[in-house]
Design an enzyme around this catalytic site. Structure first.
Site, PDB file in Angstrom:
ATOM      1  N   GLU A  88     -34.498  53.256  11.601  1.00  8.76           N
ATOM      2  CA  GLU A  88     -34.192  52.742  10.262  1.00  8.76           C
ATOM      3  C   GLU A  88     -34.952  53.500   9.178  1.00  8.76           C
ATOM      4  OE1 GLU A  88     -34.832  48.449  10.047  1.00  8.76           O
ATOM      5  OE2 GLU A  88     -35.150  48.637   7.896  1.00  8.76           O
ATOM      6  N   HIS A  93     -43.761  56.004  12.517  1.00  4.86           N
ATOM      7  CA  HIS A  93     -44.524  54.759  12.592  1.00  4.86           C
ATOM      8  C   HIS A  93     -44.546  54.224  14.007  1.00  4.86           C
ATOM      9  CE1 HIS A  93     -40.331  53.748  11.515  1.00  4.86           C
ATOM     10  NE2 HIS A  93     -40.478  52.659  12.268  1.00  4.86           N
ATOM     11  N   HIS A  95     -44.872  50.648  16.140  1.00  6.48           N
ATOM     12  CA  HIS A  95     -44.816  49.183  16.086  1.00  6.48           C
ATOM     13  C   HIS A  95     -45.861  48.622  17.046  1.00  6.48           C
ATOM     14  CE1 HIS A  95     -40.687  48.636  14.225  1.00  6.48           C
ATOM     15  NE2 HIS A  95     -40.547  49.879  14.660  1.00  6.48           N
TER      16      HIS A  95
HETATM   17  P1  5GP Z   1     -37.417  51.521  12.860  1.00  2.72           P
HETATM   18  O1  5GP Z   1     -37.306  52.656  11.856  1.00  2.72           O
HETATM   19  O2  5GP Z   1     -38.655  51.659  13.713  1.00  2.72           O
HETATM   20  O3  5GP Z   1     -36.168  51.385  13.687  1.00  2.72           O
HETATM   21  O4  5GP Z   1     -37.552  50.156  12.060  1.00  2.72           O
HETATM   22  C1  5GP Z   1     -38.258  50.115  10.835  1.00  2.72           C
HETATM   23  C2  5GP Z   1     -39.051  48.830  10.744  1.00  2.72           C
HETATM   24  O5  5GP Z   1     -39.613  48.794   9.440  1.00  2.72           O
HETATM   25  C3  5GP Z   1     -38.231  47.558  10.919  1.00  2.72           C
HETATM   26  O6  5GP Z   1     -38.843  46.739  11.907  1.00  2.72           O
HETATM   27  C4  5GP Z   1     -38.242  46.907   9.531  1.00  2.72           C
HETATM   28  O7  5GP Z   1     -38.318  45.503   9.586  1.00  2.72           O
HETATM   29  C5  5GP Z   1     -39.467  47.512   8.890  1.00  2.72           C
HETATM   30  N1  5GP Z   1     -39.322  47.693   7.453  1.00  2.72           N
HETATM   31  C6  5GP Z   1     -38.291  48.288   6.815  1.00  2.72           C
HETATM   32  N2  5GP Z   1     -38.493  48.298   5.485  1.00  2.72           N
HETATM   33  C7  5GP Z   1     -39.681  47.684   5.283  1.00  2.72           C
HETATM   34  C8  5GP Z   1     -40.438  47.384   4.115  1.00  2.72           C
HETATM   35  O8  5GP Z   1     -40.063  47.689   2.976  1.00  2.72           O
HETATM   36  N3  5GP Z   1     -41.620  46.751   4.295  1.00  2.72           N
HETATM   37  C9  5GP Z   1     -42.083  46.404   5.534  1.00  2.72           C
HETATM   38  N4  5GP Z   1     -43.280  45.785   5.589  1.00  2.72           N
HETATM   39  N5  5GP Z   1     -41.403  46.670   6.662  1.00  2.72           N
HETATM   40  C10 5GP Z   1     -40.210  47.305   6.538  1.00  2.72           C
END
Ligand code: 5GP
Length: 133
Positions: A88, A93, A95
């Protein structure tokens, strides 16, 4: 254009910060799988974690280990699980997710709805544990 996470580091977008140094930043995921779900990022903006330079990459995992210990101290859980997705947000990053069962690390499941007050309480608990560690 700066990633949403770079804008968080810059303070342009608010976050529930749990830890920071000059190179890394950790904050609560806004759509958490569990209370205490934390994201750990390098301040340097690189999309794919495995494209980080080796020093930043190693430092990110070292910083994440310190944050994980703080999450574990602040949130009742059996272990802190780790995942790297990046589906996303194009800013590397890690988790960190407090686990009771292996199903807690299933990203397809319904995310927790927390109030701003609860987010703030969780963040301050983890931050306090980090600062003591
Ligand atoms: P990934 O890129 O690892 O698939 O997911 C991105 C993660 O970042 C997701 O779990 C989402 O909830 C989190 N996320 C996306 N935008 C924001 C934001 O603006 N603030 C925070 N604190 N988390 C975010």
């Amino acid at each position: 254009m700066a990633s949403i996470f770079s804008r968080i580091v810059a303070g342009e977008i608010p976050s529930y910060k749990v830890a920071e140094d000059d190179r890394y930043y950790a904050f609560l995921d806004i759509n958490p799988l569990a209370e205490g779900h934390t994201l750990v990022i390098p301040k340097k903006e690189v999309d794919y974690i495995f494209d980080l330079d080796p020093e930043t990459y190693a430092g990110l995992w070292q910083f994440a280990a310190r944050v994980a210990k703080a999450v574990e101290a602040a949130i009742p859980c059996k272990r802190v699980g780790v995942a790297v997705l990046g589906m996303e947000v194009p800013h590397a990053h890690i988790h960190l997710v407090p686990l009771q069962t292996e199903g807690d690390l299933d990203f397809r499941k319904q995310k927790k709805q927390l109030t701003p007050q609860r987010f703030a309480e969780i963040a301050s608990g983890i931050a306090a544990a980090f600062n003591q560690g």
